[in-house]
Design an enzyme around this catalytic site. Structure first.
Site, short mmCIF file in Angstrom:
data_model
loop_
_atom_site.label_atom_id
_atom_site.label_comp_id
_atom_site.label_asym_id
_atom_site.label_seq_id
_atom_site.Cartn_x
_atom_site.Cartn_y
_atom_site.Cartn_z
N ASP A 257 -10.80 1.84 -3.35
CA ASP A 257 -11.32 1.56 -2.01
C ASP A 257 -12.84 1.53 -1.99
O ASP A 257 -13.44 1.11 -1.01
CB ASP A 257 -10.83 2.62 -1.01
CG ASP A 257 -9.41 2.35 -0.52
OD1 ASP A 257 -8.88 1.25 -0.81
OD2 ASP A 257 -8.83 3.23 0.14
N ASP B 44 0.82 -1.21 0.00
CA ASP B 44 0.00 0.00 0.00
C ASP B 44 0.86 1.26 0.00
O ASP B 44 2.07 1.23 0.27
CB ASP B 44 -0.93 -0.01 1.22
CG ASP B 44 -2.28 0.63 0.95
OD1 ASP B 44 -2.38 1.44 0.00
OD2 ASP B 44 -3.25 0.32 1.68
#
Length: 690
Positions: A513, A445
């Site tokens: 997301d 990430d």
């Protein structure tokens, strides 16, 4: 192998349906000749014989015609190369030689101590272009701008520009608009690819989804970048792109140093937007994505179920439910390391939390493996919390400006990966982590942008914008070589780092997301313009969607939406009923049946997600599958029929869901009416040649 004229000054690169041609004049001006349908060398030589136009003193005959316009001389277009020395600025090159190696063409130019090599390589119908800059002199050279390539389009009227724009949780949305005189510039000033634009553009004049000429360009770079599309005063169009967001300074090349730009790839297709997309997809599966022929497993990620409140027993309980649902890869997300009980601490300390995992990650990984699943973890190596052992020991390892506040976003700072000591620390931490536990998968990430990109004490601190990305690539390459069985996913708060550069080093990407199945339709539609389903991670999460919008949707709609890519599950399985878990298992089993088509087949966008019915089709060999999703239905109107594509018009196909036999380019109607009703409904239809 390129075709080369006898005088060694005209070159043609050809793919299955297209050609790219260029010519060097007697004055060492490198001119673009052709990009489009396949032509022969003789055709290119005829084009090369045409003289340059005569211009007034306010114009340049080179503008809009050069392959790689440099700064200096009679040029007024945006330069692809801008170089500064202690004595002068600009480039005045002369041609040295050309070389070929396999299907690669290299053209070498020189300006004093600077050697410029332009690289061309045909991959199917995709042309890869990049540039190498060597400082062979004794003095340093400052690269203010060093783009990868400039693309020149044929003369047409009324060009239309396609791009993918967005923001966090709303990435990859397709926009098309007329191209007007002047420049259209997209890019990122954030240190990573960004949620705001994908580094891709397409241009057409009258294309539809399956007909018409389309030109597309995509940049393989995971840092700040810029693509400029210019319609010049004479209506000619050029596209220039590369690393960096402006001309303030890219790198300082010391004597003996080399800079190689990222690849800026381009294609021409006469198969409309869909044909261009399928060419991009095939190119990436063949030449870009590691191990692209392997199926990506069905994944479960524990983040939405647990957030930071995790324990070994709790993760095992989730793993047992995931295995029962047919999941093949179980991923422990954030919260397993250091003092990571919230987003305020722990980043940078990549050792298992002793309270949560007293014996490390290996015992949990072993139990996950015993359940028949692979085991994965989440990391964010490029970041650090001020509340961490790493930052307390090395506060100078972050990007910062002297005498200025260190800006925190999500309570974290950005490590300066351009530093060799930071690179070595991350290698030791991650290599040790993957060596001490049987980890099969890493979700990598990147949850904030650059803001204070400084490097006190360095002679040329702005180099960190480029060197951070080069260090990231080197670290990923090193880890993949040392741990060839480990797969990697690129994530940046969703789709903030998706490009051809990172895709050459990772196995899939986290698309957004936003896991709302309705929102995802437009995001996935845009994503598919350039990237294949084989890398597009898509999850089924809980309803209502508590993470974003509270929307309620059926498990059926959520699964069919997510089955368009690499299927994952991210809901709290401990709260799913026995009936929901059983239904999930049926959908997972169905996905495994159609996975070869979705992940490796040719994709056809039958209907875009604009309300009403949307549908996407995948074809591989004698099989095809259609994912149809009904967003809304009004006044009891019948659903539109779908005309399938990519099938043999002389063959017959049986629909496995309805038993009906269809011939050729079939129209699916009865199967849709039987399977879809009302709002947010979905169905899967499989057909097989008989």
């Amino acid at each position: 192998m390129p075709d080369i004229a006898e005088n060694g000054r005209t070159w043609v690169l050809s793919g299955p349906t297209s050609s790219y041609a260029l010519h060097l004049t007697e004055h060492d001006e490198l001119l673009h000749l052709h990009w489009g349908p396949a032509i022969a060398l003789a055709d290119a030589e005829a084009l090369a014989a045409r003289p340059l136009p005569t211009c007034s003193s306010f114009e340049s005959p080179l503008d809009g015609r050069e392959e790689y316009p440099v700064e200096g001389g009679p040029r007024f277009v945006r330069p692809a190369l801008s170089v500064r020395t202690a004595q002068r600025r600009g480039t005045e090159w002369h041609f040295e030689r050309y070389e070929t190696e396999g299907d690669e063409l290299r053209l070498r130019f020189r300006d004093g101590g600077l050697a410029v090599t332009l690289h061309y390589r045909m991959r199917g119908d995709v042309v890869e272009r990049w540039t190498t800059l060597d400082n062979d002199g004794a003095e340093p050279l400052e690269l203010l701008r060093a783009d990868s390539a400039t693309w020149t389009l044929p003369e047409r009227e009324e060009w239309r520009l396609s791009q993918l724009h967005g923001r966090w949780a709303a990435e990859s949305r397709l926009a098309r608009s007329p191209l007007t005189y002047g420049e259209k510039v997209i890019g990122s000033r954030r240190g990573h690819t960004g949620h705001q634009h994908l580094p891709w553009v397409a241009l057409d004049t009258d294309a539809t989804e399956e007909r018409g000429e389309v030109y597309g360009c995509a940049l393989g770079w995971s840092g700040s970048w810029r693509i400029a599309v210019a319609q010049l005063p004479d209506a000619r169009v050029q596209i220039t792109g590369g690393a960096g967001h402006d001309e303030s300074g890219l790198l300082l090349l010391a004597a003996g140093e080399t800079f190689t730009t990222p690849v800026f790839a381009g294609l021409w297709s006469d198969g409309g937007f869909g044909g261009a997309s399928r060419t991009w997809h095939a190119y990436q599966r063949t030449y870009v994505i590691p191990d692209a022929g392997q199926d990506r497993p069905v994944l479960y990620n524990s983040w939405e179920a647990t957030q930071f409140d995790i324990s070994e027993d709790q993760q095992e309980a989730l793993a047992r439910r995931a295995a029962a649902a047919g999941v093949e890869l179980f991923v422990v997300d954030d919260g397993w390391f250091g003092a990571r009980t919230s987003d305020r601490a722990g980043l940078g300390d990549w050792t298992p939390n002793p309270d949560r995992f007293p014996d490390g990650l290996a015992p949990l990984a072993d139990r996950v493996h015993a359940l028949g699943m692979r085991f994965g973890i989440w990391v964010e190596p490029e970041m650090v919390n001020p509340d961490s052992d790493l930052y307390r020991a090395h506060p100078d390892w972050v990007q910062y400006q002297p005498g200025r506040k260190r800006t925190e976003q999500r309570n974290q700072l950005v490590l300066n990966l351009a530093r060799e000591d930071v690179q070595e620390y991350l290698w030791e931490q991650l290599h040790g982590l993957l060596s001490n536990a049987p980890v099969d998968y890493v979700k990598w990430d990147f949850n904030r942008c650059f803001t204070d990109a400084g490097w006190p004490g360095d002679a040329y601190p702005q180099r960190l914008w480029v060197d951070h990305v080069r260090a990231l690539y080197a670290l990923l390459d090193r880890l993949r070589q040392a741990h060839p069985g480990v797969a990697f996913e690129s994530c940046s708060g969703g789709g903030g780092r998706i490009d051809l550069g990172v895709l050459s080093r990772t196995d899939q990407v986290w698309t957004s997301d936003n896991t709302d199945p309705l929102d995802r339709l437009a995001i996935q539609h845009g994503f598919s313009q350039i990237h294949p389903a084989r890398v597009m991670a898509a999850w089924v999460t809980d309803s209502p969607n508590t993470q974003l919008n509270g929307r309620v949707s059926s498990l059926r709609f959520r699964f069919v939406s997510a089955m368009a890519g690499v299927l994952g599950v991210g809901g709290d399985l401990t709260r799913w009923t026995a009936e929901e878990l059983a239904e999930a298992r049926r959908w997972v089993d169905l996905y495994k049946e159609i996975r070869p088509l979705v992940q490796h087949g040719d994709q056809y966008r039958l209907r875009p997600p604009r309300g009403g019915l949307s549908a996407v089709q995948y074809v591989r060999g004698d099989e095809t599958v259609v994912l149809a999703l009904l967003q809304s239905q009004h006044y009891g109107e019948p659903l539109p029929a779908l005309r399938l594509r990519g099938l043999d018009p002389t063959a017959s196909y049986e629909c496995l869901e309805t038993g009906e036999v269809h011939r050729g380019a079939v129209l699916l109607h009865h199967g849709l009416d039987a399977g879809l009703r009302g709002d947010l409904d979905a169905t899967v239809l499989r057909l097989r040649r008989i």
